[in-house]
Motif scaffolding. Structure first.
Motif, PDB file in Angstrom:
ATOM      1  N   LYS A   1      55.212  51.571  44.507  1.00  0.00           N
ATOM      2  CA  LYS A   1      55.004  51.379  45.939  1.00  0.00           C
ATOM      3  C   LYS A   1      56.342  51.238  46.672  1.00  0.00           C
ATOM      4  O   LYS A   1      56.560  51.817  47.733  1.00  0.00           O
ATOM      5  CB  LYS A   1      54.142  50.129  46.148  1.00  0.00           C
ATOM      6  N   LYS A   2      57.234  50.471  46.043  1.00  0.00           N
ATOM      7  CA  LYS A   2      58.563  50.302  46.644  1.00  0.00           C
ATOM      8  C   LYS A   2      59.263  51.650  46.758  1.00  0.00           C
ATOM      9  O   LYS A   2      59.879  51.956  47.768  1.00  0.00           O
ATOM     10  CB  LYS A   2      59.417  49.388  45.749  1.00  0.00           C
ATOM     11  N   PHE A   3      59.140  52.428  45.714  1.00  0.00           N
ATOM     12  CA  PHE A   3      59.770  53.744  45.664  1.00  0.00           C
ATOM     13  C   PHE A   3      59.189  54.630  46.775  1.00  0.00           C
ATOM     14  O   PHE A   3      59.920  55.310  47.498  1.00  0.00           O
ATOM     15  CB  PHE A   3      59.539  54.341  44.279  1.00  0.00           C
ATOM     16  N   GLY A   4      57.853  54.582  46.922  1.00  0.00           N
ATOM     17  CA  GLY A   4      57.177  55.377  47.953  1.00  0.00           C
ATOM     18  C   GLY A   4      57.663  55.010  49.347  1.00  0.00           C
ATOM     19  O   GLY A   4      57.974  55.879  50.168  1.00  0.00           O
ATOM     20  N   HIS A   5      57.737  53.700  49.624  1.00  0.00           N
ATOM     21  CA  HIS A   5      58.221  53.246  50.930  1.00  0.00           C
ATOM     22  C   HIS A   5      59.660  53.710  51.143  1.00  0.00           C
ATOM     23  O   HIS A   5      60.015  54.199  52.214  1.00  0.00           O
ATOM     24  CB  HIS A   5      58.174  51.714  51.005  1.00  0.00           C
ATOM     25  N   GLU A   6      60.453  53.538  50.100  1.00  0.00           N
ATOM     26  CA  GLU A   6      61.877  53.864  50.169  1.00  0.00           C
ATOM     27  C   GLU A   6      62.091  55.333  50.510  1.00  0.00           C
ATOM     28  O   GLU A   6      62.834  55.680  51.420  1.00  0.00           O
ATOM     29  CB  GLU A   6      62.497  53.524  48.798  1.00  0.00           C
ATOM     30  N   VAL A   7      61.404  56.217  49.766  1.00  0.00           N
ATOM     31  CA  VAL A   7      61.606  57.653  49.950  1.00  0.00           C
ATOM     32  C   VAL A   7      61.044  58.119  51.295  1.00  0.00           C
ATOM     33  O   VAL A   7      61.671  58.900  52.009  1.00  0.00           O
ATOM     34  CB  VAL A   7      60.947  58.443  48.787  1.00  0.00           C
ATOM     35  N   ALA A   8      59.849  57.602  51.663  1.00  0.00           N
ATOM     36  CA  ALA A   8      59.181  58.094  52.877  1.00  0.00           C
ATOM     37  C   ALA A   8      59.814  57.547  54.157  1.00  0.00           C
ATOM     38  O   ALA A   8      59.502  58.005  55.253  1.00  0.00           O
ATOM     39  CB  ALA A   8      57.705  57.755  52.828  1.00  0.00           C
ATOM     40  N   LYS A   9      60.695  56.598  54.018  1.00  0.00           N
ATOM     41  CA  LYS A   9      61.367  56.001  55.182  1.00  0.00           C
ATOM     42  C   LYS A   9      62.061  57.060  56.033  1.00  0.00           C
ATOM     43  O   LYS A   9      62.125  56.962  57.239  1.00  0.00           O
ATOM     44  CB  LYS A   9      62.427  55.028  54.651  1.00  0.00           C
ATOM     45  N   TYR A  10      62.557  58.094  55.372  1.00  0.00           N
ATOM     46  CA  TYR A  10      63.335  59.114  56.066  1.00  0.00           C
ATOM     47  C   TYR A  10      62.455  60.249  56.591  1.00  0.00           C
ATOM     48  O   TYR A  10      62.948  61.200  57.156  1.00  0.00           O
ATOM     49  CB  TYR A  10      64.415  59.663  55.118  1.00  0.00           C
ATOM     50  N   PHE A  11      61.162  60.156  56.358  1.00  0.00           N
ATOM     51  CA  PHE A  11      60.264  61.200  56.833  1.00  0.00           C
ATOM     52  C   PHE A  11      59.725  60.853  58.213  1.00  0.00           C
ATOM     53  O   PHE A  11      59.674  59.695  58.595  1.00  0.00           O
ATOM     54  CB  PHE A  11      59.109  61.408  55.847  1.00  0.00           C
ATOM     55  N   GLN A  12      59.304  61.913  58.916  1.00  0.00           N
ATOM     56  CA  GLN A  12      58.763  61.708  60.251  1.00  0.00           C
ATOM     57  C   GLN A  12      57.475  60.879  60.193  1.00  0.00           C
ATOM     58  O   GLN A  12      56.633  61.115  59.325  1.00  0.00           O
ATOM     59  CB  GLN A  12      58.457  63.075  60.852  1.00  0.00           C
ATOM     60  N   LYS A  13      57.337  59.931  61.110  1.00  0.00           N
ATOM     61  CA  LYS A  13      56.123  59.090  61.133  1.00  0.00           C
ATOM     62  C   LYS A  13      54.978  59.891  61.765  1.00  0.00           C
ATOM     63  O   LYS A  13      55.184  60.606  62.742  1.00  0.00           O
ATOM     64  CB  LYS A  13      56.352  57.813  61.966  1.00  0.00           C
ATOM     65  N   ARG A  14      53.811  59.781  61.173  1.00  0.00           N
ATOM     66  CA  ARG A  14      52.658  60.520  61.686  1.00  0.00           C
ATOM     67  C   ARG A  14      51.421  59.640  61.650  1.00  0.00           C
ATOM     68  O   ARG A  14      51.153  59.016  60.636  1.00  0.00           O
ATOM     69  CB  ARG A  14      52.397  61.754  60.827  1.00  0.00           C
ATOM     70  N   GLU A  15      50.713  59.654  62.766  1.00  0.00           N
ATOM     71  CA  GLU A  15      49.479  58.858  62.795  1.00  0.00           C
ATOM     72  C   GLU A  15      48.334  59.616  62.151  1.00  0.00           C
ATOM     73  O   GLU A  15      47.457  59.046  61.534  1.00  0.00           O
ATOM     74  CB  GLU A  15      49.125  58.504  64.237  1.00  0.00           C
ATOM     75  N   ASN A  16      48.383  60.940  62.297  1.00  0.00           N
ATOM     76  CA  ASN A  16      47.328  61.784  61.767  1.00  0.00           C
ATOM     77  C   ASN A  16      47.420  61.839  60.233  1.00  0.00           C
ATOM     78  O   ASN A  16      48.461  62.201  59.673  1.00  0.00           O
ATOM     79  CB  ASN A  16      47.504  63.187  62.372  1.00  0.00           C
ATOM     80  N   VAL A  17      46.327  61.482  59.563  1.00  0.00           N
ATOM     81  CA  VAL A  17      46.353  61.378  58.095  1.00  0.00           C
ATOM     82  C   VAL A  17      46.586  62.734  57.442  1.00  0.00           C
ATOM     83  O   VAL A  17      47.323  62.845  56.460  1.00  0.00           O
ATOM     84  CB  VAL A  17      45.043  60.753  57.581  1.00  0.00           C
ATOM     85  N   GLU A  18      45.944  63.780  58.006  1.00  0.00           N
ATOM     86  CA  GLU A  18      46.120  65.118  57.429  1.00  0.00           C
ATOM     87  C   GLU A  18      47.586  65.537  57.450  1.00  0.00           C
ATOM     88  O   GLU A  18      48.122  66.055  56.479  1.00  0.00           O
ATOM     89  CB  GLU A  18      45.303  66.136  58.216  1.00  0.00           C
ATOM     90  N   GLU A  19      48.239  65.273  58.597  1.00  0.00           N
ATOM     91  CA  GLU A  19      49.657  65.619  58.710  1.00  0.00           C
ATOM     92  C   GLU A  19      50.485  64.773  57.753  1.00  0.00           C
ATOM     93  O   GLU A  19      51.458  65.244  57.158  1.00  0.00           O
ATOM     94  CB  GLU A  19      50.141  65.401  60.146  1.00  0.00           C
ATOM     95  N   ALA A  20      50.080  63.525  57.591  1.00  0.00           N
ATOM     96  CA  ALA A  20      50.793  62.631  56.675  1.00  0.00           C
ATOM     97  C   ALA A  20      50.687  63.137  55.239  1.00  0.00           C
ATOM     98  O   ALA A  20      51.650  63.090  54.469  1.00  0.00           O
ATOM     99  CB  ALA A  20      50.225  61.216  56.773  1.00  0.00           C
TER     100      ALA A  20
END
Ligand code: SF4
Ligand code: SF4
Lengths: 80, 187
Positions: B70-89
């Motif tokens: 989970k920490k790794f997931g948060h860490e890596v995704a930090k640099y990705f664009q934030k998206r509210e839409n789940v499909e886009e996420a």
């Protein structure tokens, strides 16, 4: 998904019916029949469990296989 | 140990290459085919670490690996664009996982939409096709669904939470030799 069961090979054990999480198969007259092929998500658990190797899936995505033991393969190549 | 063997070893590790500090390698060396042994070594090592962790920590092993993932997931995704839409996420997530894992959004034939609401839960089914965790487990003769799978779970949950800003949970529905079905529960 196009799923075929070799009727001559199937021994009617029902393992695929029990194991498939999507309830794709039903036993009819002691032979497995894929009654809900569109529910198949391609896990291939049924292939692994079928003792008669009676199943065939067409149009499946084969996942990458890195787990083949290369040392064993090398040995087999020498023997075969 | 014979001198001949030592000379041979020295020969193996000697080259006439001039290596400058600015020579930053832009590709992995050696070639992918030659990396096969390295990959197998890493898979064996990971398998042994997980087996030992299970022996010592028992059921607690799952909590450790889930948290690490989970920490790794948060860490890596930090640099990705934030998206509210789940499909886009999820699209963003598949870019993130490319090369190690591949997945598709899936639904049983009796469901109309990919986002399913059932018993007060909102979820999406994900079928994981290529998965380095599954390869590692099969390489080591370990069961699927254990602590190593939890790292992937944590990773996906961490990344989805980071991208969407929503809490999420991932459940195993089925593990198979060619694909695994998971349920991404959105909160
Ligand atoms: S591949 Fe999986 S989902 Fe498809 S029929 Fe076999 S067990 Fe069922
Ligand atoms: S597991 Fe194989 S042999 Fe058994 S019922 Fe299914 S198809 Fe027939």
């Amino acid at each position: 998904m196009d799923i075929r069961v070799d009727k001559d090979a199937c021994v009617g054990c029902g393992l695929c019916v029990k194991d498939c999480p999507m309830h794709v198969y039903e036993l009819q007259n002691k032979v497995s029949v894929p009654v809900r092929p569109n529910n198949c998500m391609g896990c291939l658990s049924c292939h692994e469990i079928c003792p008669a190797q009676a199943l065939e899936h067409r149009g499946i995505y084969p996942a990458r296989r890195h787990y083949i033991d290369i040392k064993v393969c090398e040995m087999l190549r020498k023997v075969i | 140990m014979s001198a001949g063997y030592i000379d041979e070893l020295h020969e193996t590790f000697h080259s006439d290459l001039v290596y400058r500090s600015e020579d930053i390698p832009l590709d992995c060396t050696p070639k992918p085919k030659e990396m096969e042994q390295t990959l197998h070594g890493v898979m064996k090592l990971n398998g042994l670490v997980i087996r030992s962790l299970e022996e010592i920590a028992g059921r607690g092993a799952n909590a450790v690996t889930y948290r690490a993932g989970k920490k790794f997931g948060h860490e890596v995704a930090k640099y990705f664009q934030k998206r509210e839409n789940v499909e886009e996420a999820l699209h963003e997530l598949s870019d993130l996982l490319r090369g190690q894992y591949s997945f598709e959004v899936w639904k049983p034939e009796d469901k109309e939409t990919f986002i399913i609401e059932e018993n007060g839960e909102t979820f999406i089914y994900l079928v994981f096709h290529d998965c380095i965790v599954r390869q590692t487990l099969r390489r080591n003769g370990l069961d699927q669904g254990g602590p190593l799978c939890q790292t992937l779970f944590g990773y996906v949950v961490g990344a989805i939470e980071e991208i969407t800003g929503r809490k999420a949970k991932l459940e195993i529905v089925h593990t198979g030799p060619n694909a695994c079905l998971k349920k991404l529960v959105l909160k």
